[in-house]
Enzyme design. Sequence first.
Site, mmCIF file in Angstrom:
data_model
loop_
_atom_site.group_PDB
_atom_site.id
_atom_site.type_symbol
_atom_site.label_atom_id
_atom_site.label_comp_id
_atom_site.label_asym_id
_atom_site.label_seq_id
_atom_site.Cartn_x
_atom_site.Cartn_y
_atom_site.Cartn_z
ATOM 1 C CG HIS A 405 -1.940 -0.919 1.362
ATOM 2 N ND1 HIS A 405 -1.777 -2.134 1.399
ATOM 3 C CD2 HIS A 405 -3.321 -0.601 1.203
ATOM 4 C CE1 HIS A 405 -3.122 -2.896 1.451
ATOM 5 N NE2 HIS A 405 -4.025 -1.854 1.251
ATOM 6 C CG ASN A 436 4.489 -4.548 2.487
ATOM 7 O OD1 ASN A 436 4.023 -3.417 3.068
ATOM 8 N ND2 ASN A 436 3.455 -5.422 2.270
#
Length: 572
Positions: A405, A436
Site C-alpha cells: 500500500h 513491507n
Amino acid sequence: MYMAGVFLALFCACEEKEQTEPEIPPVEVSLTVSPQTLVFDENDASKNVITVNTNANWKAEVDNTALKIDKSEGTSGESRIQITDAPVGVTCKLTLTTIPQNDEEVISREVTISRAAPIIEPIERTVIYNNDFDKEVSSKISNRWPYLDEFDGWKNATGTGQGSETYEQMSVSVRNDWFSDYSPNADYKPYASGKNNLNFTRSGSYLAINGIRVGQERDFILQFGSSENKLFDYADLIVEVGNGSSWVQLDYTRAPTRDWELTTCSFSLQNVAADGTLGIRFSTTDGANLMRIDDVRLTDGDPSSQVIAFDNTVYPLPELPLYGSNDYVITHTGTLGGETVRNYTMLFDREKHAALWVAYPLHACYRGSSGRTEAWAADPLIDAAFQALLYGNPYCYYQDYSRGHQIPSGDRTINDELNAQTFYASNMTPQDGTFNGGIWESLESKVRNNLCNDTLYVVTGCYFGNGYTSTYDGNYNDSYDPNAKLCAVPTHYFKVILRTRSGNSGKHVGQCEASELKAIGFWLEHRNDYPEEFSTDYCQSVEYIEQQTGFTFFPSVPDKVKKQCAPSEWNL
C-alpha cells in the site's frame, strides 16, 4: 515320547493362535457444530460462540483473515470456539474438519458468520437555501426552451435564508427534458426532483444567486445535481461563493460520469459578510457541452479545510504536490458523517502501472475500528489495462513481491468505504515482503503517532532510479493469468509530512506563518536488510526529497519549512 510330541504340537498351536489379532472395525467419526449461522454481536461476546462436538481431533479454518477466532484446533469431546472479531458488512465461512488418525472418514462442517454494518444516522442539517426549479413545468416558446428571464416557473426557493435573494443570469435556459430523476446515483437520488433543470447553453453562461441570508453561520455544505453531455470535466463548470463584492472559486467533488450525479462543496468562511448574506454563482467554460444543474441546496456544515477569505483567496489543499495539465491525477472521495470528503489524490503512471505519489489528509476523524476490508479491486477511475492485476482469484499477486500500500489501510479505518479504496490496485506497488512488513510498516505507525487536532498532511510515494527492475503481476505460485504484464519495481520509497507545530491552532496551513509549521521527510532505499523498527537515521528534509524526485511538495508552504529536518520535534 508320544506325549512329548503331543505337548509340542499343542504348544505351537497356541502360540500361533495368540499371534493372530482380531480385526478392529474403523471408528465411526461424528462432528456437529452449533449454531451453523452466527451474526457477530459486538456488544455480547456470549453470542459469538461456536460449540463443537466430535469424537475425533479437529481443525478450524477461516476464509477471511479479518475473521478472528480464539482456537484453530482441538481434540475429541465438546469444545467452544470464541469469535473475537469479524469484518463489518461481510459474510465469512468458518470450516471445521476432523483429522483422521488411521483410515477414518474425514468430515467437514461450515458455519456462516456475518456482521451487520452499523447504522449511521444522517446528520440533521438546517436547509438555508433549496431550489428544485419546479414551481411550474417549463414548456417551449417558439420551438425553444425559455431563458431564465423569460419564465419565472423555476423560482421555487425554500429554506431559512430565502426570501430576499436576487438572481443574475446569462444564456441559461429552463428545460423539461433530460430529467435529473432518471437513474441518478444513489447519493443524489433522495434529492433528484426531475421536471425542470437549468441548461447552460454556451461558454460563459452563468447563474448567480445573490443575497442568501446566512447570518453568522461560517460552515456550509453546497450540493446540487449536475450532468454534462460527455464525461464530466471539472474544468467545464466553475462554482463560486461571493460576499456581494468579490467571488471566490470553490473546489467540489463528483463522480466523473456523464450521468446526473450529486456534486458537493464543503467550505468555511474566514469572516462573514457585513450584511450576513452569501452568494452562489455557477458558470461554464469553453469545454462545456450541455452542462446542466438541478436541486441546488445550501445547508449548514462542519468546519472545512476549504477556508474562504473574501480577499479572492482560496486556500489550496496543503497536501497536493504541484502537477501539470498532462499528468494523470485522480481523486477519490467517500462519505464521512453524512458528508462527502476527500480520501486521497494520486499521480498515476500508466506505463509503470503505479502511482508516483499519493497525497492525503490524516486526522482522527479518518480512524476508527472498521479494520481491513481486504477489498482488492481495480480502481474504477483508471482503465484496468493500466493497473497491476492484483485482484480476483487466484492470480492476484506480484511475482516475488508483496502488494504494498501507499496510503495505508490503517490510515482509513473509520468505515469500510474509505478503507476499501486503499485496496485499489492503483494504490499498490511491488514491495519486498520483509521491507513491507518491517521498516515500512513501522514508519507508517510512527507517522500516525503525530496526529493532532489540526490535520496532518502526508504524501507517500515511490521512486524509480537508474537500473530499476520489473516483475510480473497476475501471479500465483509461479503460474500466471493470461493477461499478466511486467510492472516496474521502485528503487526507493518516501514520505513527507506537514502539520502545525501546536497541533491545535484552528488555522488552515495557508493562514500560518513559517514559524507555526513543521515538516519532515523519510527516504528509504527499497531493500530487505533493514532493522524491523524504523530509525530516525532515514529522516531527510522535504527539500532533499524534492531534489531526489523532481516533485514540488507542499507548494503553498514557505521554503524554510521544507528545509527542516528535526526528528526530535516529532514523535518518531
